[in-house]
Design an enzyme around this catalytic site. Structure first.
Site, PDB file in Angstrom:
ATOM      1  N   GLY A 298       0.810  -1.216   0.000  1.00  0.00           N
ATOM      2  CA  GLY A 298       0.000   0.000   0.000  1.00  0.00           C
ATOM      3  C   GLY A 298       0.842   1.265   0.000  1.00  0.00           C
ATOM      4  N   LYS A 299       2.132   1.150  -0.308  1.00  0.00           N
ATOM      5  CA  LYS A 299       3.026   2.303  -0.278  1.00  0.00           C
ATOM      6  C   LYS A 299       3.044   3.046  -1.621  1.00  0.00           C
ATOM      7  CE  LYS A 299       5.815  -0.041   3.203  1.00  0.00           C
ATOM      8  NZ  LYS A 299       7.061  -0.809   3.478  1.00  0.00           N
ATOM      9  N   ILE A 300       2.655   2.361  -2.670  1.00  0.00           N
ATOM     10  CA  ILE A 300       2.428   2.969  -3.983  1.00  0.00           C
ATOM     11  C   ILE A 300       1.047   2.516  -4.440  1.00  0.00           C
ATOM     12  CG2 ILE A 300       3.154   3.013  -6.413  1.00  0.00           C
ATOM     13  CD1 ILE A 300       6.023   2.658  -5.497  1.00  0.00           C
TER      14      ILE A 300
END
Length: 331
Positions: A298-300
């Protein structure tokens, strides 16, 4: 070998100082080269072209850009490009390692670094009192002593104002005291941008804070400096949540990369991401992890435009940013 011979050899080794390059120096050439790259096809070239298109799109759609980079790059001429990115409004937030303070202060106070070779005799360099950082040569007297002197003098002033300071505040205070136009810290101070170094203690700068406190401890009733790292985390989170669209430019990996993408997950991930790294994916390190891996955390964002460019940052990044600056009218 006698001392006069050592002095002569030392002078011979330290004759080519590292020179910072600026976006204006390379913008036109980078534009021409990138246009040829687009026609050429190839292997890493394809990723570099994609990175250029992603960053042009990000800037023209007013996405805010955060740059994550390790300190070793600040020992090279890339320092000038990073300072330019701040001065010209390309970067809003910088995430880096503690050594960025070291190299920027050392070089920003007139202490030259020099061009050397990877394959040098390190035992002999030790005798000559020369540090080797890859193929960059740093005279001992140009590194630790001037950094400690700078930090101690600064903290003597700052402790009279308050005793708790964040790294982002210390970045501004350091930049306020530097006059070098290629200084990243100076640019951050003048443009009122954010620079964070969550691992600041792992540096000569951080050690100088410790030695300052040790000296203060020996003085009756003297205050000691406290580092407020959690306040910096609050500032990072506030910034991350405040922007509608966020781009990450990630050079290398480590704590700089992780801190940027870690906080980005709490806003749903980065909207654009470009990484340049020489690390392989198969060793499982964050430095080698492709941008696509960050999607699983969920970081990009899944719909984000992203690319990992394999290769040497010192070769690829000037071409990339020279082209982007030219195409977006920044240079």
């Amino acid at each position: 070998m006698n001392e006069s011979e050592k002095i002569k050899i030392r002078r011979e080794l330290l004759r080519e100082p590292v020179t910072d390059i600026r976006l204006a120096d390379i913008a036109e050439a980078s534009e021409k080269l990138m246009e040829k790259y687009k026609q050429m096809g190839g292997f890493s070239v394809k990723y570099l072209v994609r990175a250029a298109d992603i960053l042009v799109d990000a800037i023209t759609t007013s996405s805010k850009i955060a740059l994550a980079f390790p300190a070793n790059l600040v020992s090279t001429g890339l320092r000038g490009i990073i300072a330019d990115m701040v001065n010209k409004g390309i970067c809003e937030l910088l995430m880096t390692t503690g050594g960025t303070f070291d190299h920027d202060i050392a070089r920003g106070t007139g202490n030259n670094y020099y061009i050397g070779e990877f394959a040098m005799d390190d035992v002999f360099l030790k005798e000559l009192e020369i540090h080797r950082l890859g193929n960059i040569l740093i005279p001992v007297e140009n590194y630790g002593p001037p950094i400690e002197r700078f930090v101690h003098e600064m903290l003597e002033e700052l402790i009279k104002i308050k005793d708790a300071w964040t790294t982002s505040e210390l970045a501004h205070e350091s930049g306020k005291r530097l006059r070098d136009e290629s200084s990243i810290l100076r640019a951050v101070y003048e443009r009122n941008k954010l620079l964070f170094a969550p691992g600041v203690l792992d540096s000569a700068f951080g050690t100088a804070i410790f030695t300052f406190n040790e000296e203060q401890r020996l003085r009756p009733n003297a205050k000691q400096v406290k580092l407020d790292l959690l306040e910096d985390e609050r500032k990072i989170s506030e910034y991350i949540y405040s922007v509608d669209n966020l781009t990450g430019i990630i050079l290398g990996g480590g704590i700089s990369k992780h801190h940027l993408i870690w906080w980005s997950q709490f806003r749903g991930g980065l909207d654009y991401a470009v990484q340049i790294t020489s690390a392989p994916e198969w060793d499982g390190s964050l430095s080698g992890a492709q941008t696509r891996e960050a999607i699983s955390w969920g970081k990009i964002k899944p719909q984000a435009k992203h690319v990992t460019v394999p290769g040497d940052v010192t070769i690829l990044f000037p071409v990339l940013m020279g082209y982007v600056a030219k195409k977006t009218g920044v240079a």
